[in-house]
Design a protein around this motif. Structure first.
Motif, short mmCIF file in Angstrom:
data_model
loop_
_atom_site.label_atom_id
_atom_site.label_comp_id
_atom_site.label_asym_id
_atom_site.label_seq_id
_atom_site.Cartn_x
_atom_site.Cartn_y
_atom_site.Cartn_z
N HIS A 31 -9.25 1.63 0.22
CA HIS A 31 -8.68 0.31 0.51
C HIS A 31 -9.09 -0.15 1.91
CE1 HIS A 31 -5.41 -2.45 1.86
NE2 HIS A 31 -5.49 -2.89 0.62
N ASP A 32 -8.97 0.77 2.88
CA ASP A 32 -9.28 0.42 4.27
C ASP A 32 -10.77 0.19 4.49
OD1 ASP A 32 -6.63 0.64 4.79
OD2 ASP A 32 -6.77 2.52 5.92
N LEU A 84 -6.04 5.03 -0.11
CA LEU A 84 -5.85 4.27 1.13
C LEU A 84 -7.15 4.18 1.93
CD1 LEU A 84 -3.76 2.75 2.78
CD2 LEU A 84 -3.12 4.90 3.88
N ARG A 85 -7.93 5.27 1.92
CA ARG A 85 -9.21 5.26 2.62
C ARG A 85 -10.16 4.25 1.98
NH1 ARG A 85 -10.70 11.57 3.50
NH2 ARG A 85 -12.84 10.79 3.53
N ALA A 116 -15.91 5.09 3.74
CA ALA A 116 -14.70 5.91 3.54
C ALA A 116 -15.02 7.39 3.66
CB ALA A 116 -14.11 5.61 2.16
N SER A 131 -2.50 7.23 -2.70
CA SER A 131 -2.94 8.53 -2.23
C SER A 131 -3.78 8.33 -0.97
CB SER A 131 -3.77 9.23 -3.29
OG SER A 131 -5.04 8.61 -3.37
N ALA A 132 -4.07 9.44 -0.30
CA ALA A 132 -4.88 9.35 0.92
C ALA A 132 -6.25 8.75 0.62
CB ALA A 132 -5.04 10.75 1.53
N THR A 179 0.81 -1.22 0.00
CA THR A 179 0.00 0.00 0.00
C THR A 179 0.84 1.27 0.00
OG1 THR A 179 -0.19 -0.30 2.38
CG2 THR A 179 -2.07 -0.99 1.07
N ASP A 180 2.17 1.13 -0.06
CA ASP A 180 3.01 2.33 -0.15
C ASP A 180 2.69 3.04 -1.46
OD1 ASP A 180 4.18 1.76 2.19
OD2 ASP A 180 6.13 1.20 1.38
#
Lengths: 378, 378
Positions: free
Chosen positions: B328-329, B325-326, B346, B321-322, B317-318
């Protein structure tokens, strides 16, 4: 948005839920028209010209009108919503967030849910963050305990993230020392995360503060840990990383401290320890100051002397010139010797030796007994 | 000054004894008139105009005419006298000594007694000094062993002072690794100091070099350790302090490295360890670079990449973008979810979520199964 809470507070609670923090666009709107009008505008999808980004930021949740429920949930556990308009709002500490590069997760919080007696402005005025690996070593735990209780004894609040490892040890040590500690959470203030820390979190709430910008009920998520980290760094006068592995969440908080211009410290450890690799890298790269004790941690926020590290005691032969030291060394440990012998042993001329002996005599390092020179006793 | 040795060599041996090193005045005279004439002038107390300081510097010992005996003593143990006129003289490495502030103990050596097969110019070309406390901890010993054998494996000679503790461990590790190590002594090259290191010193002399600017038979003295330290620093490409207490002789060698403009490294250790206090202070004060492994030690002398420290492996996940990542989470660990659910979780608009999902899909982080999104397996 009416009922048992003032409409202003209900508006803030609504605003605190409808956008995923941090949301600079909503803050801009609130600062311009006030919380009540901002809440209405978002709810009605009718924002003033130029504030259209607010609609996008709140599109997913604007119908989630749970302000009263959120305030009820907070009240039920003795928590409160502290907003940008409250006297205890730590505006100065958080200001840097608004000025920092907001491309990723910058930006000030809109409001903070707080559970516990500690005031946010008091916390921000004298606090140091102690953070580090969840998988702390026993060494890391030991050093965290030493720093946390020591900083607490120096009157600092200790801020951390409530997590396993370094965070938990830091909170616990401060609680045990009778000090003030605050846990900044990546979930709602009513959530015990991690669950195994429920007793610890209750104790922190009783004496310090559990802090979150997420509404009650919000669950922890990876991106919220990253967002939370900026609050740990901004609420603290300095951040100290006690242990961090090669890839550690602590590095993110450390990066925030740097970005906000706050002093960053890191504790070294054995180079053979995986949990010190991150700390060593920060120090080696010049990103963090080496912190070895309470004094050097305090020094981060009081560089003008409050935390000076002891420099060791002075040795009797300190301050001697090279020749004086040579003469001193040329005198045997036992018995006396004449000036000629000293001159030969030291490889110096007699007049030079005589001058040096005079100085050593004055300093009480040598003594002349019956024409023979010997080292002074004691 | 005649007999079985060339008169020039005898002259150098005489000069090496009549003044306590370092003696810049004698070097200046030798550089001007040559060793043979300089020796005669000193012996006869008749130096050229302007060289009067030489008389004072040699007043105590000019009658000590033991050149042949010194050369004999050296030859008896397979040692030689290397002078400023010899091809193996490490002139470039020692040059800085002549330029450094010579108020205390600066100044180049006049000549060096060397016992062992290693050439001084080879040593100086690729060497790192490993130094530290006589009272080394087991941690310090372990790290010294790691660094010494590693540097040896990288083709560096390891220079140290032959003392107990860090010095001894460093020499031993290099000998065991089949590398080259040199001990710079504060006594004559024929003296086993400390006596308990006689076997080790013999081994160093067999494969590397025992080096001293003091004539055979000279006993160790405190001021000679300080004077010797400048040679350790100047003969080495860099100096690394592995362990040093609050007051350590290693700090003096470190100061020499700084004064000579040589890279200085220090190894961190537990902040609870008294033998790491000196290292931590040097790092904290910005005097030494933090050295955590062989690579960072090599990096001191090859800053352009020879010793780059590994930076850890990249996480999947490096680089997201923010918002990515949101998103993804927001996807649960098990099972699939629809875009609307992801958008709500999200706190993002559906088009934003859709764009983020497309990118995550391309990266292989998520997959669409029957209209439902889930985290990619593996």
């Amino acid at each position: 948005m009416s009922g048992k809470y003032p409409s202003e507070l209900t508006a803030w609670a609504y605003l605190a839920r409808v956008a995923e923090p941090p949301c600079a666009d909503v803050i801009t709107l609130v600062d311009q028209v006030g919380a009540v009008d901002a809440a209405s505008a978002i709810r009605e999808r009718a924002v003033p010209d130029g504030h259209e980004p607010v609609l996008a930021a709140t599109a997913a949740r604007y119908e989630s009108d749970r302000a009263t429920e959120d305030l009820d949930a907070a009240a039920a556990i003795g928590a409160r919503l502290v907003t940008r308009s409250d006297p205890e709002w730590p505006a100065w500490s958080l200001l840097a967030l608004g000025q920092a590069d907001t491309a990723a997760r910058g930006g000030e919080p809109l409001a903070l849910w707080v559970r516990g007696p500690a005031r946010l402005d008091d916390l921000a005025a004298a606090s140091i963050a102690l953070i580090g690996s969840r998988a702390a070593s026993s060494y890391g735990g030991h050093v965290t305990q030493m720093l946390a209780s020591g900083l607490s004894g120096e009157g600092f609040a200790v801020i951390s993230g409530g997590a396993f490892g370094i965070d938990g040890v830091a909170h616990r040590a401060v609680v045990a020392a009778g000090g003030v500690t605050a846990a900044v959470m990546a979930c709602g203030i009513d959530r015990d995360y991690p669950a195994a820390h429920s007793a610890l979190l209750a104790e922190i709430a009783r004496t310090g503060a559990i802090i979150s910008e997420y509404p009650p009920g919000t669950t922890a998520a990876k991106h919220r840990f990253l967002t939370r980290n900026r609050l740990v760094a901004s609420l603290s006068g300095a951040t100290v990383v006690v242990e961090a592995g090669r890839r550690s969440g602590a590095a993110n908080t450390a990066a925030w401290a740097r970005k906000l211009g706050r002093p960053l410290g890191a504790v070294p450890g054995p180079v053979t320890s995986a949990t010190s690799v991150g700390c060593h890298r920060m120090i080696a790269d010049g990103l963090a100051v080496l912190v070895s004790d309470v004094a050097s941690a305090v020094n981060l926020v009081r560089p003008d002397g409050g935390g000076d590290i002891g420099r060791g005691r002075v040795k009797r032969t300190d301050g001697l010139s090279a020749e004086q030291l040579r003469v001193h060394d040329a005198i045997p440990g036992r018995g006396g010797v004449g000036i000629q012998e000293i001159a030969f042993a030291a490889g110096l001329e007699v007049p030079v030796v005589r001058a040096a002996l005079a100085r050593l005599d004055i300093d009480g390092l040598v003594e002349n007994v019956g024409g023979q020179w010997r080292l002074a006793t004691g």
